[in-house]
Design a protein around this motif. Structure first.
Motif, mmCIF file in Angstrom:
data_model
loop_
_atom_site.group_PDB
_atom_site.id
_atom_site.type_symbol
_atom_site.label_atom_id
_atom_site.label_comp_id
_atom_site.label_asym_id
_atom_site.label_seq_id
_atom_site.Cartn_x
_atom_site.Cartn_y
_atom_site.Cartn_z
ATOM 1 N N ARG A 12 0.849 -1.188 0.000
ATOM 2 C CA ARG A 12 0.000 0.000 0.000
ATOM 3 C C ARG A 12 0.884 1.238 0.000
ATOM 4 N NH1 ARG A 12 -5.251 -1.027 1.254
ATOM 5 N NH2 ARG A 12 -5.496 0.735 -0.160
ATOM 6 N N GLY A 13 0.586 2.173 -0.882
ATOM 7 C CA GLY A 13 1.368 3.399 -0.930
ATOM 8 C C GLY A 13 1.916 3.630 -2.314
ATOM 9 N N THR A 14 2.993 4.394 -2.375
ATOM 10 C CA THR A 14 3.625 4.679 -3.663
ATOM 11 C C THR A 14 5.030 4.070 -3.632
ATOM 12 O OG1 THR A 14 4.320 6.832 -2.795
ATOM 13 C CG2 THR A 14 2.269 6.777 -4.029
ATOM 14 N N ASP A 15 6.080 4.890 -3.901
ATOM 15 C CA ASP A 15 7.423 4.322 -3.780
ATOM 16 C C ASP A 15 7.782 4.101 -2.316
ATOM 17 O OD1 ASP A 15 7.947 4.121 -6.509
ATOM 18 O OD2 ASP A 15 8.411 6.254 -6.613
ATOM 19 N N THR A 16 7.112 4.813 -1.427
ATOM 20 C CA THR A 16 7.221 4.503 -0.005
ATOM 21 C C THR A 16 5.856 4.029 0.465
ATOM 22 O OG1 THR A 16 6.667 6.780 0.598
ATOM 23 C CG2 THR A 16 9.009 6.247 0.413
ATOM 24 N N GLY A 17 5.860 3.136 1.412
ATOM 25 C CA GLY A 17 4.588 2.609 1.887
ATOM 26 C C GLY A 17 4.818 1.454 2.833
ATOM 27 N N HIS A 18 3.867 0.544 2.878
ATOM 28 C CA HIS A 18 3.969 -0.580 3.804
ATOM 29 C C HIS A 18 3.116 -1.723 3.267
ATOM 30 C CE1 HIS A 18 0.232 1.511 4.803
ATOM 31 N NE2 HIS A 18 -0.194 0.331 5.227
ATOM 32 N N PHE A 19 3.303 -2.910 3.831
ATOM 33 C CA PHE A 19 2.449 -4.041 3.472
ATOM 34 C C PHE A 19 1.263 -4.095 4.425
ATOM 35 C CE2 PHE A 19 6.333 -5.274 1.349
ATOM 36 C CZ PHE A 19 5.856 -5.801 0.164
ATOM 37 N N GLN A 20 0.096 -4.325 3.852
ATOM 38 C CA GLN A 20 -1.099 -4.491 4.673
ATOM 39 C C GLN A 20 -1.549 -5.954 4.569
ATOM 40 O OE1 GLN A 20 -4.327 -1.870 3.606
ATOM 41 N NE2 GLN A 20 -5.633 -2.587 5.276
#
Ligand code: FES
Length: 240
Positions: A12-20
């Motif tokens: 989830r996110g763009t080039d930065t984000g996290h796994f949901q």
């Protein structure tokens, strides 16, 4: 299978984000695209991803599935998970991420233009259909690469693209090779100029990841090798 649960980690996110993390029922013949669609419809309507045909034609559903780029509409979950019953879904590598699992494809397709990957009919195109016998070597070389669906799996798998964002990449070069073998095309010289630049076919290191992962079993590595030969033959014609 009945009652089993599938654990899915989704970027989830763009080039930065996290796994949901999501938990879904495991189903007998579900594809990875079925899983993503179920998450979006039943769990989180804000999840972004792309698909159109669901039958391996349009090339829009590619993602990185458990570490490897794949078309997701033709990939069954049972073929990509191990005993952990876990799926990890990420956007294609070597592309900017628009959001979640959707990537920006503009640069990828711009490179097809840069490689002169379009038919050039010349100043006086033939009015009638050209007859190109299927058994000729050129026709067979063109046919071998023509079924590309532009999914970006090869581009995502390519180490050279990862090192050098200017590299034209396996899909654009494969397209150029099909046109070099198209006997009706009049743009060969300009195309060989385009693919012999420093970001063209000579930059390929023959790692063969493109050929290994192409869902249409096309072999861009061989197309690129063909371009290298064609470029060399043309340069030798100039000195011999
Ligand atoms: Fe069209 Fe997968 S949705 S190729």
């Amino acid at each position: 299978m009945s009652g089993a649960t599938l654990q899915v980690d989704v970027w989830r996110g763009t080039d930065t984000g996290h796994f949901q993390a999501f938990a879904l029922p495991r189903r007998e013949h579900q594809t990875v695209l079925d899983v993503v669609t179920e998450i979006q419809r039943e769990h989180d309507a804000t999840l972004s991803y792309r698909f159109a045909c669901r039958v391996g034609m349009c090339g829009s559903c590619a993602m990185v599935v458990n570490g490897r780029p794949r078309w997701t509409c033709r990939t069954r979950v049972k073929d990509v998970i191990d005993d952990s019953e876990r799926l990890r879904l990420e956007p294609l590598r070597n592309f900017a991420v628009v959001k979640d699992l959707a990537v920006e494809m503009t640069q990828f397709f711009d490179k097809w233009k840069d490689a002169q990957g379009y038919f050039e009919p010349g100043k006086q195109p033939q009015a009638d259909f050209a007859v190109v016998p299927p058994a000729t070597a050129q026709r067979q070389a063109a046919d071998a690469g023509i079924e590309c669906i532009g999914c970006g799996v090869c581009y995502s798998a390519c180490d050279v693209v990862a090192w050098d964002q200017d590299y034209l990449g396996p899909a654009a070069l494969n397209r150029a090779w099909t046109l070099i073998n198209d006997v009706r095309d009049e743009g060969h010289d300009a195309r060989l100029d385009a693919v012999s630049a420093s970001n063209g076919c000579q930059a390929c290191h023959t790692h063969m990841s493109c050929t290994k992962f192409c869902p249409k079993t096309i072999a861009p590595t061989y197309s690129i090798t063909g371009l290298k030969r064609a470029v060399l033959r043309r340069s030798l014609r100039g000195v011999l």
